[in-house]
Design a protein around this motif. Structure first.
Motif, PDB file in Angstrom:
ATOM      1  N   THR A 226       2.167   1.882  -3.171  1.00  0.00           N
ATOM      2  CA  THR A 226       1.446   2.337  -4.570  1.00  0.00           C
ATOM      3  C   THR A 226       1.021   3.427  -4.408  1.00  0.00           C
ATOM      4  N   HIS A 227       0.597   4.086  -2.675  1.00  0.00           N
ATOM      5  CA  HIS A 227       0.605   5.906  -2.511  1.00  0.00           C
ATOM      6  C   HIS A 227       2.182   6.703  -2.924  1.00  0.00           C
TER       7      HIS A 227
ATOM      8  N   ASP B 132       0.868  -1.177   0.047  1.00  0.00           N
ATOM      9  CA  ASP B 132       0.226  -0.209  -0.259  1.00  0.00           C
ATOM     10  C   ASP B 132       1.263   1.387   0.522  1.00  0.00           C
TER      11      ASP B 132
ATOM     12  N   THR C 214      -6.979   3.432  -5.013  1.00  0.00           N
ATOM     13  CA  THR C 214      -5.265   4.286  -4.988  1.00  0.00           C
ATOM     14  C   THR C 214      -5.160   5.445  -6.056  1.00  0.00           C
TER      15      THR C 214
ATOM     16  N   GLY D 281       1.649   7.367  -6.984  1.00  0.00           N
ATOM     17  CA  GLY D 281       0.705   7.476  -7.334  1.00  0.00           C
ATOM     18  C   GLY D 281       1.094   9.425  -7.399  1.00  0.00           C
ATOM     19  N   GLU D 282       1.573   9.859  -6.305  1.00  0.00           N
ATOM     20  CA  GLU D 282       2.410  10.773  -5.968  1.00  0.00           C
ATOM     21  C   GLU D 282       3.967  11.100  -7.143  1.00  0.00           C
TER      22      GLU D 282
ATOM     23  N   ARG E 147      -7.670   7.629  -7.345  1.00  0.00           N
ATOM     24  CA  ARG E 147      -7.695   8.878  -5.994  1.00  0.00           C
ATOM     25  C   ARG E 147      -6.480  10.312  -6.922  1.00  0.00           C
ATOM     26  N   ALA E 148      -5.313   9.377  -6.518  1.00  0.00           N
ATOM     27  CA  ALA E 148      -4.203  10.272  -7.160  1.00  0.00           C
ATOM     28  C   ALA E 148      -4.432  10.819  -8.513  1.00  0.00           C
TER      29      ALA E 148
END
Length: 277
Positions: A73-74, A70, A123, A77-78, A126-127
């Motif tokens: 993955t975040h 997780d 995720t 996205g950034e 959302r990003a």
């Protein structure tokens, strides 16, 4: 919305090192898309990226990421938001499979499937959604599955994840109507390595695993390049829902007609006609 313009902005594709993801990368490259390709297989990802770059003549950037993590993955996205503020297409294609009944699958194994197949989709969406909103004419594609239409025994974790993707995408499509195009894709038996690369719950006997793998492989007959072409066409025409192959369309009809008994009806149909493309 107008038809999607593949030559504008960057297309982000996860699970791009093989199967449908690889063929999607090549199909988008032929349409003139710049690409941001994501996978955990560094060697295969670079091969696909080189081939796509030759086809498109546009920039192709690669990102190594394990979507079962997780935090990773975040972070991905950034990175994508910073590197690709011009993104106009996100295809959440990456997925994993796990065989086993609910009682055979451990909590950790179940969570692994949900992390890759569902949480990573949420995720990354959302990003990148603010970027897609900022670029008019953008589109989002989430891959569910045949098992997002029906839920067979022995596929509890996988079906749960794919039904979740279906619900998430259908609700999001309604929320984003008129601003960002949204497509949910339900592939049937696509000829990819998902059966051979799938995990099996640790408590499943080896003989049972092998029998299930062989039976599953027989259903994987539809060429991945055809599946990719259908997805690209659906994006261009802004289709909200795409079922790929008869092996997805027939179960969809049966699930609608016999919502509580489609498993037994489908078994009878398959016994009569055998696997179909």
């Amino acid at each position: 919305m107008d038809r999607f313009d593949f030559t504008r902005g960057t297309a982000v594709v996860t699970g791009a090192a093989g199967g449908i993801g690889e063929q999607l990368a090549l199909a988008l490259a032929r349409r003139g898309s710049a690409l941001a390709l994501v996978d955990r297989d560094a060697e295969r990802l670079e091969q696909v990226a080189r081939q796509a770059g030759k086809l498109s003549g546009r920039p192709v950037t690669t990102y190594l990421a394990d979507l079962s993590d997780d935090a990773a993955t975040h972070a991905l996205g950034e990175r994508l938001v910073v590197a690709h503020p011009d993104a106009t297409l996100l295809v959440n294609n990456a997925g994993v499979a796990l065989g086993g009944t609910f009682e055979q699958v451990s909590e950790e194994e179940f969570d692994w499937v949900m992390a890759v197949n569902y949480r990573a989709v949420v995720t990354l969406t959302r990003a990148l959604l603010p970027v897609l909103r900022a670029n008019p004419g953008s589109h989002l594609v989430n891959l569910s599955s045949l098992f997002g239409l029906i839920a067979p025994p022995g596929q509890v974790a996988y079906a749960t994840s794919k039904f979740a993707v279906r619900g998430f995408t259908e609700a999001l499509r309604a929320e984003l109507a008129g601003s960002v195009g949204v497509t949910v894709v339900h592939p049937g038996g696509i000829r990819t390595g998902i059966a051979t690369s799938s995990r099996i719950a640790a408590s499943v006997p080896a003989a049972e695993h092998e029998a299930g793998r062989k039976a599953f492989n027989k259903l994987l007959t539809y060429p991945p390049e055809r599946a990719a072409a259908e997805i690209v066409s659906a994006v261009e025409r802004r289709r909200g829902r795409l079922l790929i192959a008869v092996s997805a369309r027939v179960p969809d009809v049966l699930a609608r007609l016999f919502p509580a008994h489609y498993s037994s009806v489908l078994a009878l149909v398959l016994k009569r006609v055998g696997p179909r493309k």
